[in-house]
Scaffold this motif. Structure first.
Motif, PDB file in Angstrom:
ATOM      1  N   LYS A  29      14.637   3.888  -2.191  1.00 45.69           N
ATOM      2  CA  LYS A  29      13.936   4.071  -0.899  1.00 45.69           C
ATOM      3  C   LYS A  29      12.992   5.271  -0.973  1.00 45.69           C
ATOM      4  N   ASP A  30      13.473   6.381  -1.556  1.00 45.00           N
ATOM      5  CA  ASP A  30      12.631   7.578  -1.662  1.00 45.00           C
ATOM      6  C   ASP A  30      11.399   7.291  -2.527  1.00 45.00           C
ATOM      7  N   ALA A  31      11.600   6.562  -3.623  1.00 49.56           N
ATOM      8  CA  ALA A  31      10.469   6.237  -4.507  1.00 49.56           C
ATOM      9  C   ALA A  31       9.486   5.318  -3.784  1.00 49.56           C
ATOM     10  N   GLN A  32      10.011   4.343  -3.048  1.00 51.93           N
ATOM     11  CA  GLN A  32       9.121   3.426  -2.309  1.00 51.93           C
ATOM     12  C   GLN A  32       8.286   4.196  -1.295  1.00 51.93           C
ATOM     13  N   ASP A  33       8.930   5.107  -0.554  1.00 53.62           N
ATOM     14  CA  ASP A  33       8.187   5.882   0.446  1.00 53.62           C
ATOM     15  C   ASP A  33       7.086   6.713  -0.217  1.00 53.62           C
ATOM     16  N   ALA A  34       7.384   7.229  -1.404  1.00 55.42           N
ATOM     17  CA  ALA A  34       6.417   8.094  -2.092  1.00 55.42           C
ATOM     18  C   ALA A  34       5.245   7.303  -2.674  1.00 55.42           C
ATOM     19  N   LEU A  35       5.407   5.988  -2.804  1.00 59.02           N
ATOM     20  CA  LEU A  35       4.285   5.172  -3.309  1.00 59.02           C
ATOM     21  C   LEU A  35       3.045   5.335  -2.450  1.00 59.02           C
ATOM     22  N   TRP A  36       3.279   5.538  -1.125  1.00 59.44           N
ATOM     23  CA  TRP A  36       2.125   5.538  -0.199  1.00 59.44           C
ATOM     24  C   TRP A  36       1.345   6.839  -0.261  1.00 59.44           C
ATOM     25  N   GLU A  37       1.814   7.806  -1.058  1.00 65.59           N
ATOM     26  CA  GLU A  37       0.981   8.996  -1.327  1.00 65.59           C
ATOM     27  C   GLU A  37      -0.077   8.652  -2.372  1.00 65.59           C
ATOM     28  N   ILE A  38       0.112   7.517  -3.052  1.00 68.15           N
ATOM     29  CA  ILE A  38      -0.768   7.155  -4.170  1.00 68.15           C
ATOM     30  C   ILE A  38      -1.560   5.882  -3.866  1.00 68.15           C
ATOM     31  N   TYR A  39      -0.875   4.929  -3.246  1.00 69.13           N
ATOM     32  CA  TYR A  39      -1.466   3.602  -3.032  1.00 69.13           C
ATOM     33  C   TYR A  39      -1.527   3.290  -1.542  1.00 69.13           C
ATOM     34  N   PRO A  40      -2.477   2.403  -1.149  1.00 74.85           N
ATOM     35  CA  PRO A  40      -2.436   1.940   0.250  1.00 74.85           C
ATOM     36  C   PRO A  40      -1.199   1.074   0.494  1.00 74.85           C
ATOM     37  N   ARG A  41      -0.593   1.268   1.652  1.00 72.89           N
ATOM     38  CA  ARG A  41       0.488   0.343   2.035  1.00 72.89           C
ATOM     39  C   ARG A  41      -0.098  -1.056   2.089  1.00 72.89           C
ATOM     40  N   PRO A  42       0.701  -2.091   1.814  1.00 73.97           N
ATOM     41  CA  PRO A  42       0.166  -3.457   1.871  1.00 73.97           C
ATOM     42  C   PRO A  42      -0.525  -3.771   3.201  1.00 73.97           C
ATOM     43  N   GLU A  43       0.039  -3.321   4.341  1.00 73.34           N
ATOM     44  CA  GLU A  43      -0.583  -3.604   5.636  1.00 73.34           C
ATOM     45  C   GLU A  43      -1.994  -3.010   5.684  1.00 73.34           C
ATOM     46  N   ALA A  44      -2.121  -1.785   5.175  1.00 69.03           N
ATOM     47  CA  ALA A  44      -3.436  -1.131   5.202  1.00 69.03           C
ATOM     48  C   ALA A  44      -4.398  -1.855   4.262  1.00 69.03           C
ATOM     49  N   TYR A  45      -3.907  -2.209   3.089  1.00 68.92           N
ATOM     50  CA  TYR A  45      -4.771  -2.879   2.121  1.00 68.92           C
ATOM     51  C   TYR A  45      -5.297  -4.194   2.690  1.00 68.92           C
ATOM     52  N   PHE A  46      -4.377  -5.035   3.186  1.00 66.67           N
ATOM     53  CA  PHE A  46      -4.799  -6.377   3.596  1.00 66.67           C
ATOM     54  C   PHE A  46      -5.558  -6.363   4.918  1.00 66.67           C
ATOM     55  N   ALA A  47      -5.455  -5.256   5.680  1.00 62.36           N
ATOM     56  CA  ALA A  47      -6.256  -5.144   6.901  1.00 62.36           C
ATOM     57  C   ALA A  47      -7.727  -4.943   6.557  1.00 62.36           C
ATOM     58  N   ASP A  48      -7.981  -4.345   5.372  1.00 66.98           N
ATOM     59  CA  ASP A  48      -9.371  -4.034   5.021  1.00 66.98           C
ATOM     60  C   ASP A  48      -9.525  -3.900   3.498  1.00 66.98           C
ATOM     61  N   PRO A  49      -9.442  -5.016   2.760  1.00 68.85           N
ATOM     62  CA  PRO A  49      -9.501  -4.934   1.293  1.00 68.85           C
ATOM     63  C   PRO A  49     -10.791  -4.279   0.778  1.00 68.85           C
ATOM     64  N   GLN A  50     -11.883  -4.397   1.545  1.00 72.45           N
ATOM     65  CA  GLN A  50     -13.169  -3.814   1.075  1.00 72.45           C
ATOM     66  C   GLN A  50     -13.056  -2.314   0.858  1.00 72.45           C
ATOM     67  N   THR A  51     -12.241  -1.666   1.690  1.00 70.65           N
ATOM     68  CA  THR A  51     -12.084  -0.210   1.559  1.00 70.65           C
ATOM     69  C   THR A  51     -11.450   0.146   0.213  1.00 70.65           C
ATOM     70  N   TYR A  52     -10.708  -0.798  -0.324  1.00 74.39           N
ATOM     71  CA  TYR A  52      -9.980  -0.543  -1.576  1.00 74.39           C
ATOM     72  C   TYR A  52     -10.549  -1.376  -2.718  1.00 74.39           C
ATOM     73  N   ALA A  53     -11.865  -1.487  -2.736  1.00 74.09           N
ATOM     74  CA  ALA A  53     -12.542  -2.365  -3.707  1.00 74.09           C
ATOM     75  C   ALA A  53     -12.247  -1.955  -5.144  1.00 74.09           C
ATOM     76  N   LYS A  54     -11.789  -0.703  -5.336  1.00 66.70           N
ATOM     77  CA  LYS A  54     -11.502  -0.267  -6.719  1.00 66.70           C
ATOM     78  C   LYS A  54     -10.456  -1.171  -7.385  1.00 66.70           C
ATOM     79  N   PHE A  55      -9.582  -1.790  -6.589  1.00 71.03           N
ATOM     80  CA  PHE A  55      -8.555  -2.655  -7.194  1.00 71.03           C
ATOM     81  C   PHE A  55      -9.129  -3.967  -7.726  1.00 71.03           C
ATOM     82  N   THR A  56     -10.399  -4.224  -7.422  1.00 67.37           N
ATOM     83  CA  THR A  56     -11.015  -5.457  -7.914  1.00 67.37           C
ATOM     84  C   THR A  56     -11.639  -5.253  -9.298  1.00 67.37           C
TER      85      THR A  56
END
Ligand SMILES: O=C(O)CCC(=O)C(=O)O
Length: 295
Positions: A29-56
């Motif tokens: 759980k602690d590791a999962q929570d810390a993921l969001w310091e590095i990556y967009p949460r899935p909800e944030a990513y899928f709300a606006d994939p263009q903002t995270y175009a680097k993943f393409t």
């Protein structure tokens, strides 16, 4: 959890194994929570994939090497049961952790399908031995649930691929389609495989899905033709100092830190390493314990 001997034996027999429930709930759980310091949460990513175009940009755009800003993530690759498994798998206490990554994938960012390959191409400058002597232990720790829909790794049991000389590391699209096994499991599971095992990344099978894994790799110390990262090169990155300060001597050792009793340690190195790593306890290496102030 301590990985049962049968699971480690399966890695030699079949080429890979999946251990469910490997990480304890709090560590996960602690590791999962810390993921969001590095990556967009899935909800944030899928709300606006263009903002995270680097993943393409490539399948590998979601890869980040150790260290990470948070101890909650940095402690996962030195989880005591993982070091224990590496010691038992490699049959020595002298083990090196030679690569740690985090890997985020988001459905639709790019096609994550790969052809089957053996990982040794960038884990050794020669090839693995077919008799399984001097193996490397490569692992994927699942930090999110991985189902058939979530782009699972697909691995080919060794008995389906032994006829292919080890010197061949890539196959054509479609080879092994009938033999591959999807590595699925709940978050906290771990895939352990060897570098001679054909496997591949696969694409998501539904929109809005994401996958987060931590690949961690170990080798026996001394086989200098094996490896991937040079830790001194990572030591200037945020999170490294705190990770070294927080680790036990055993955990530091897998990064090549000089052990207690090593000729490296003297008054000068004890004093200067303490300057580089404020707060570190160097008493196991011979530093004097701080005097306890009298009341
Ligand atoms: O992401 C995966 O499931 C496997 C990826 C892989 O095998 C690779 O990139 O070498």
């Amino acid at each position: 959890m301590r990985i049962p001997d049968e699971k480690l034996a399966e890695v030699f027999d079949q080429g890979f194994t999946v251990v469910e429930g490997f990480l304890d709930k709090t560590t996960l759980k602690d590791a999962q929570d810390a993921l969001w310091e590095i990556y967009p949460r899935p909800e944030a990513y899928f709300a606006d994939p263009q903002t995270y175009a680097k993943f393409t940009r490539s399948q590998f755009a979601g890869l980040r090497f150790f260290p990470y800003p948070s101890w909650a993530l940095n402690k996962v690759p030195v989880y005591p049961d993982l070091i224990d498994a590496a010691e038992r798998f490699l049959q020595t206490k002298e083990v090196d952790c030679y690569k740690i990554e985090l890997w985020a994938k988001y459905a639709g960012a790019i096609d994550y399908d790969q052809t089957h390959h053996r990982d040794y191409d960038n884990h050794t400058i020669v090839v693995p031995r077919a008799d399984q002597v001097m193996p490397q232990m490569t692992c994927f720790i699942l930090l999110s649930d991985v189902t058939e829909l979530d782009g699972p790794t697909k691995a080919v049991p060794l008995d389906k691929s032994r006829h292919i000389p080890i010197g061949i590391s890539q196959t054509k699209v479609g080879d092994f389609a009938a033999d591959e096994v999807a590595v699925t499991g709940p978050a906290g599971s771990m895939l352990i495989y060897k570098t001679d095992v054909f496997h591949r990344g696969s694409n998501f099978q539904a929109p809005g899905r994401s996958r987060f894994v931590m690949p961690v790799d170990f080798k026996a110390r001394g086989w200098r033709w094996q490896g991937k990262l040079a830790w001194p090169n990572q030591a200037i990155n945020p999170g490294w100092k705190q990770a070294m300060v927080n680790m036990t001597p055993r955990q530091r050792d897998v990064f090549g830190w000089p052990p207690a009793g090593d000729a490296y340690w003297n008054d000068q190195t004890l004093s200067d390493v303490a300057l580089r790593y404020p707060g570190i306890d160097l008493t196991p290496y011979g530093a004097k314990a701080p005097a306890i102030a009298e009341a």
